[in-house]
Design a protein around this motif. Structure first.
Motif, short mmCIF file in Angstrom:
data_model
loop_
_atom_site.label_atom_id
_atom_site.label_comp_id
_atom_site.label_asym_id
_atom_site.label_seq_id
_atom_site.Cartn_x
_atom_site.Cartn_y
_atom_site.Cartn_z
N GLU A 102 -10.63 3.14 2.61
CA GLU A 102 -10.83 3.73 1.29
C GLU A 102 -9.80 3.24 0.27
OE1 GLU A 102 -13.07 6.38 -1.28
OE2 GLU A 102 -13.47 5.29 0.57
N HIS A 103 -8.60 2.92 0.72
CA HIS A 103 -7.58 2.40 -0.19
C HIS A 103 -8.03 1.07 -0.79
CE1 HIS A 103 -4.46 4.74 2.43
NE2 HIS A 103 -5.16 5.55 1.65
N GLY A 104 -8.54 0.17 0.04
CA GLY A 104 -9.03 -1.11 -0.45
C GLY A 104 -10.30 -0.95 -1.27
N ASN B 94 0.86 -1.18 0.00
CA ASN B 94 0.00 0.00 0.00
C ASN B 94 0.90 1.24 0.00
OD1 ASN B 94 -1.77 2.09 0.41
ND2 ASN B 94 -2.77 1.19 2.20
N PRO B 95 1.05 1.90 -1.14
CA PRO B 95 1.94 3.06 -1.21
C PRO B 95 1.44 4.25 -0.40
CG PRO B 95 0.68 2.87 -3.22
CD PRO B 95 0.37 1.64 -2.40
N TYR B 96 0.20 4.22 0.03
CA TYR B 96 -0.39 5.33 0.77
C TYR B 96 -0.48 5.07 2.27
CZ TYR B 96 -1.82 6.45 -4.00
OH TYR B 96 -1.83 6.71 -5.35
N ALA B 97 0.06 3.96 2.72
CA ALA B 97 0.02 3.64 4.16
C ALA B 97 0.74 4.73 4.95
CB ALA B 97 0.67 2.29 4.41
N GLY B 98 0.13 5.15 6.04
CA GLY B 98 0.75 6.12 6.93
C GLY B 98 0.65 7.56 6.48
N LEU C 101 -8.86 -6.29 2.50
CA LEU C 101 -8.48 -6.17 3.90
C LEU C 101 -7.24 -5.28 3.94
CD1 LEU C 101 -9.08 -7.18 6.79
CD2 LEU C 101 -7.58 -9.10 6.33
N VAL C 102 -7.39 -4.12 4.56
CA VAL C 102 -6.33 -3.11 4.57
C VAL C 102 -5.56 -3.20 5.88
CG1 VAL C 102 -5.88 -0.62 4.41
CG2 VAL C 102 -7.78 -1.63 3.13
#
Length: 189
Positions: free
Chosen positions: A94-96, A38-42, A86-87
């Motif tokens: 929202e990413h998933g 997930n490149p948008y994690a954090g 599952l994120v």
């Protein structure tokens, strides 16, 4: 953005006896999952399109193909289907959702299932590695066919890590064993 897929994972279930009674035709269910970075994690990112463009169409075709292959059935033989995400804890639901709630994901999936007509039922949540996700399943052509309303629990022991997303596609070779509650169509008459 470049695809980073840590692993694919496939789960197959074939039920022969349900309710203490043999099933005429075994109920086959298979889920194929991809664990991606997930490149948008954090962090908060307004535009999710780069993530969607990189993964959705690819996973919308690759995951159902793997699930059908695991069951040994063709798209024509698929009767029910569903999807999920599952994120990991450092991501947003929202990413998933962005990955699976697009035509880029859904159209290839439906196309592979012999031009299925219904919307894919979905489940998505955020959780730590090893958490389960209950994938909703419905009939691929008629959402009112209750015999195909079911769920299938999936889990990958080491996923998703905090900076990952687990994306899933599930297919079935039939509906539930021994269905007896009838179609919603009959109640609407």
């Amino acid at each position: 953005m470049k695809k980073e897929i840590r692993k694919f994972y496939t789960i197959v279930e074939e039920t022969h006896i349900e309710g203490f009674k043999e099933i005429d035709k075994p109920v086959g269910i298979a889920a194929a999952l991809a664990v991606i970075k997930n490149p948008y994690a954090g962090t908060y990112v307004e535009d999710l399109n780069p993530l969607i463009d990189e993964y959705s169409a690819y996973l919308g075709e690759e995951l159902p193909r793997r699930a059908m292959q695991a069951l040994g059935i063709s798209g024509e033989e698929v009767e029910g289907f569903g999807k999920g995400a599952l994120v990991g804890l450092d991501g947003e639901i929202e990413h998933g959702s962005g990955l699976i709630h697009t035509m880029k994901f859904g159209n290839p999936f439906r196309s592979m299932c012999n031009n299925a007509e219904t919307l894919l039922p979905a489940a998505e949540k955020r959780a730590s590695a090893g958490a389960s996700l209950d994938l909703a399943i419905k009939h691929k052509m008629d959402p009112k066919t209750r015999s195909h309303h079911m769920t299938f629990e999936v889990t990958v022991p080491d996923a998703p890590r905090a900076d990952e997303i687990m994306v899933a596609a599930v297919v079935t070779s039939s509906g539930r064993a021994h269905p007896r509650i009838g179609s919603l169509h009959k109640e609407l008459e």
